[in-house]
Design a protein around this motif. Structure first.
Motif, PDB file in Angstrom:
ATOM      1  N   GLU A  56     -68.148  -3.038  89.566  1.00 31.39           N
ATOM      2  CA  GLU A  56     -69.530  -2.880  90.010  1.00 31.39           C
ATOM      3  C   GLU A  56     -69.596  -2.234  91.398  1.00 31.39           C
ATOM      4  O   GLU A  56     -70.479  -1.423  91.664  1.00 31.39           O
ATOM      5  CB  GLU A  56     -70.237  -4.224  89.907  1.00 31.39           C
ATOM      6  CG  GLU A  56     -70.380  -4.607  88.432  1.00 31.39           C
ATOM      7  CD  GLU A  56     -70.627  -6.080  88.139  1.00 31.39           C
ATOM      8  OE1 GLU A  56     -71.122  -6.798  89.032  1.00 31.39           O
ATOM      9  OE2 GLU A  56     -70.320  -6.505  87.006  1.00 31.39           O
ATOM     10  N   THR A  96     -73.917   3.904  80.014  1.00 31.89           N
ATOM     11  CA  THR A  96     -73.933   4.366  81.403  1.00 31.89           C
ATOM     12  C   THR A  96     -73.973   3.211  82.397  1.00 31.89           C
ATOM     13  O   THR A  96     -73.483   3.339  83.514  1.00 31.89           O
ATOM     14  CB  THR A  96     -75.133   5.303  81.664  1.00 31.89           C
ATOM     15  OG1 THR A  96     -76.331   4.604  81.336  1.00 31.89           O
ATOM     16  CG2 THR A  96     -75.012   6.581  80.859  1.00 31.89           C
ATOM     17  N   GLU A  97     -74.515   2.077  81.998  1.00 30.05           N
ATOM     18  CA  GLU A  97     -74.618   0.908  82.874  1.00 30.05           C
ATOM     19  C   GLU A  97     -74.020  -0.347  82.231  1.00 30.05           C
ATOM     20  O   GLU A  97     -74.296  -1.459  82.688  1.00 30.05           O
ATOM     21  CB  GLU A  97     -76.088   0.640  83.229  1.00 30.05           C
ATOM     22  CG  GLU A  97     -76.752   1.764  83.979  1.00 30.05           C
ATOM     23  CD  GLU A  97     -76.228   1.913  85.403  1.00 30.05           C
ATOM     24  OE1 GLU A  97     -75.987   0.888  86.057  1.00 30.05           O
ATOM     25  OE2 GLU A  97     -76.058   3.060  85.847  1.00 30.05           O
ATOM     26  N   THR A  98     -73.240  -0.184  81.181  1.00 27.98           N
ATOM     27  CA  THR A  98     -72.668  -1.346  80.494  1.00 27.98           C
ATOM     28  C   THR A  98     -71.175  -1.152  80.266  1.00 27.98           C
ATOM     29  O   THR A  98     -70.698  -0.036  80.084  1.00 27.98           O
ATOM     30  CB  THR A  98     -73.351  -1.596  79.139  1.00 27.98           C
ATOM     31  OG1 THR A  98     -73.216  -0.433  78.332  1.00 27.98           O
ATOM     32  CG2 THR A  98     -74.826  -1.939  79.314  1.00 27.98           C
ATOM     33  N   ASP A 134     -73.931  -5.912  81.714  1.00 30.40           N
ATOM     34  CA  ASP A 134     -75.011  -4.946  81.761  1.00 30.40           C
ATOM     35  C   ASP A 134     -75.508  -4.875  83.207  1.00 30.40           C
ATOM     36  O   ASP A 134     -76.044  -5.855  83.723  1.00 30.40           O
ATOM     37  CB  ASP A 134     -76.129  -5.385  80.817  1.00 30.40           C
ATOM     38  CG  ASP A 134     -77.281  -4.398  80.751  1.00 30.40           C
ATOM     39  OD1 ASP A 134     -77.344  -3.462  81.587  1.00 30.40           O
ATOM     40  OD2 ASP A 134     -78.121  -4.553  79.858  1.00 30.40           O
ATOM     41  N   THR A 136     -77.896  -3.087  84.385  1.00 31.76           N
ATOM     42  CA  THR A 136     -79.314  -2.756  84.542  1.00 31.76           C
ATOM     43  C   THR A 136     -80.125  -3.966  84.963  1.00 31.76           C
ATOM     44  O   THR A 136     -81.237  -3.811  85.457  1.00 31.76           O
ATOM     45  CB  THR A 136     -79.912  -2.170  83.232  1.00 31.76           C
ATOM     46  OG1 THR A 136     -79.756  -3.119  82.190  1.00 31.76           O
ATOM     47  CG2 THR A 136     -79.253  -0.858  82.883  1.00 31.76           C
ATOM     48  N   SER A 137     -79.551  -5.179  84.781  1.00 31.10           N
ATOM     49  CA  SER A 137     -80.272  -6.365  85.263  1.00 31.10           C
ATOM     50  C   SER A 137     -80.085  -6.454  86.776  1.00 31.10           C
ATOM     51  O   SER A 137     -79.143  -5.936  87.347  1.00 31.10           O
ATOM     52  CB  SER A 137     -79.733  -7.623  84.567  1.00 31.10           C
ATOM     53  OG  SER A 137     -78.406  -7.878  84.951  1.00 31.10           O
ATOM     54  N   ASP A 138     -80.988  -7.143  87.445  1.00 32.54           N
ATOM     55  CA  ASP A 138     -80.977  -7.218  88.906  1.00 32.54           C
ATOM     56  C   ASP A 138     -79.727  -7.866  89.465  1.00 32.54           C
ATOM     57  O   ASP A 138     -79.248  -7.492  90.510  1.00 32.54           O
ATOM     58  CB  ASP A 138     -82.205  -7.995  89.413  1.00 32.54           C
ATOM     59  CG  ASP A 138     -83.483  -7.231  89.164  1.00 32.54           C
ATOM     60  OD1 ASP A 138     -84.539  -7.889  89.138  1.00 32.54           O
ATOM     61  OD2 ASP A 138     -83.432  -5.996  89.041  1.00 32.54           O
ATOM     62  N   GLY A 142     -75.921  -9.401  83.370  1.00 30.89           N
ATOM     63  CA  GLY A 142     -76.427  -9.025  82.061  1.00 30.89           C
ATOM     64  C   GLY A 142     -76.106  -9.821  80.969  1.00 30.89           C
ATOM     65  O   GLY A 142     -75.707 -10.326  80.133  1.00 30.89           O
TER      66      GLY A 142
END
Length: 142
Positions: A56, A96-98, A134, A136-138, A142
Motif C-alpha cells: 500500500e 487497479t486498486e485490488t 481493496d 478503494t475503501s478509506d 477492503g
C-alpha cells in the motif's frame, strides 16, 4: 513376599503424578511441536500484514500496485517468503486498486464467517488461505 516401603510407594505415586501433569499440560496447550507450528503461523500472519503495508505504501508513492513482491523496497525482501518452507508468499494484482496475498497455514485461527475474516491476517483457515485487499475503501482494509 515383601511389601514395598512407604518411600518407594511415594516415589511411584510422584512419578505417576508427574506424567499425568505432563499429559494434562499437552492436552491443554498442545505439544511443543503444535506450539511451534502456531508460532510459525503467527509469523506468516505478521509477514502478510507487513507486506500489505509495504504494498500500500508502494501504491501511494508510485501511483500503482507493485507488479510483484520483488518490486518492493529491498527492506521487505526478508518477509516475502514462508519462514518454514522458504517458498515465496503468493501475491496477485487483481485490479487497479485490488490485490490478493496468500499463504499456507498449518492451523486454523478464528471462525469463518466472522466479519473480520477477509481483512484480518490473523484469522485464517488451515491450508492455503488468501486475503483479498481493496484499496478503494478509506481504511485500506477492503
Amino acid at each position: 513376599m515383601r511389601r514395598p516401603s512407604t518411600g518407594r510407594l511415594l516415589a511411584i505415586v510422584f512419578v505417576i503424578a508427574a506424567f499425568a501433569a505432563i499429559a494434562v499440560g499437552f492436552a491443554i496447550v498442545g505439544s511443543p511441536w503444535v506450539q511451534r507450528e502456531k508460532a510459525i503461523d503467527a509469523r506468516r500472519s505478521d509477514d502478510l500484514a507487513s507486506l500489505a503495508g509495504a504494498i500500500e505504501d508502494h501504491r501511494r508513492m508510485h501511483g500503482a500496485l507493485p507488479a510483484g513482491l520483488d518490486a518492493l523496497d529491498s527492506k521487505w525482501s526478508g518477509l516475502t517468503a514462508d519462514p518454514e518452507t522458504g517458498l515465496p508468499y503468493e501475491y496477485e494484482v487483481t485490479g487497479t486498486e485490488t490485490y490478493r496475498l496468500c499463504a499456507v497455514f498449518t492451523h486454523p485461527r478464528g471462525v469463518e464467517g466472522d466479519p473480520r475474516w477477509a481483512q484480518d491476517f490473523t484469522l485464517h483457515s488451515a491450508g492455503r488461505h488468501c486475503f483479498d485487499r481493496d484499496l478503494t475503501s478509506d481504511d485500506g482494509d477492503g
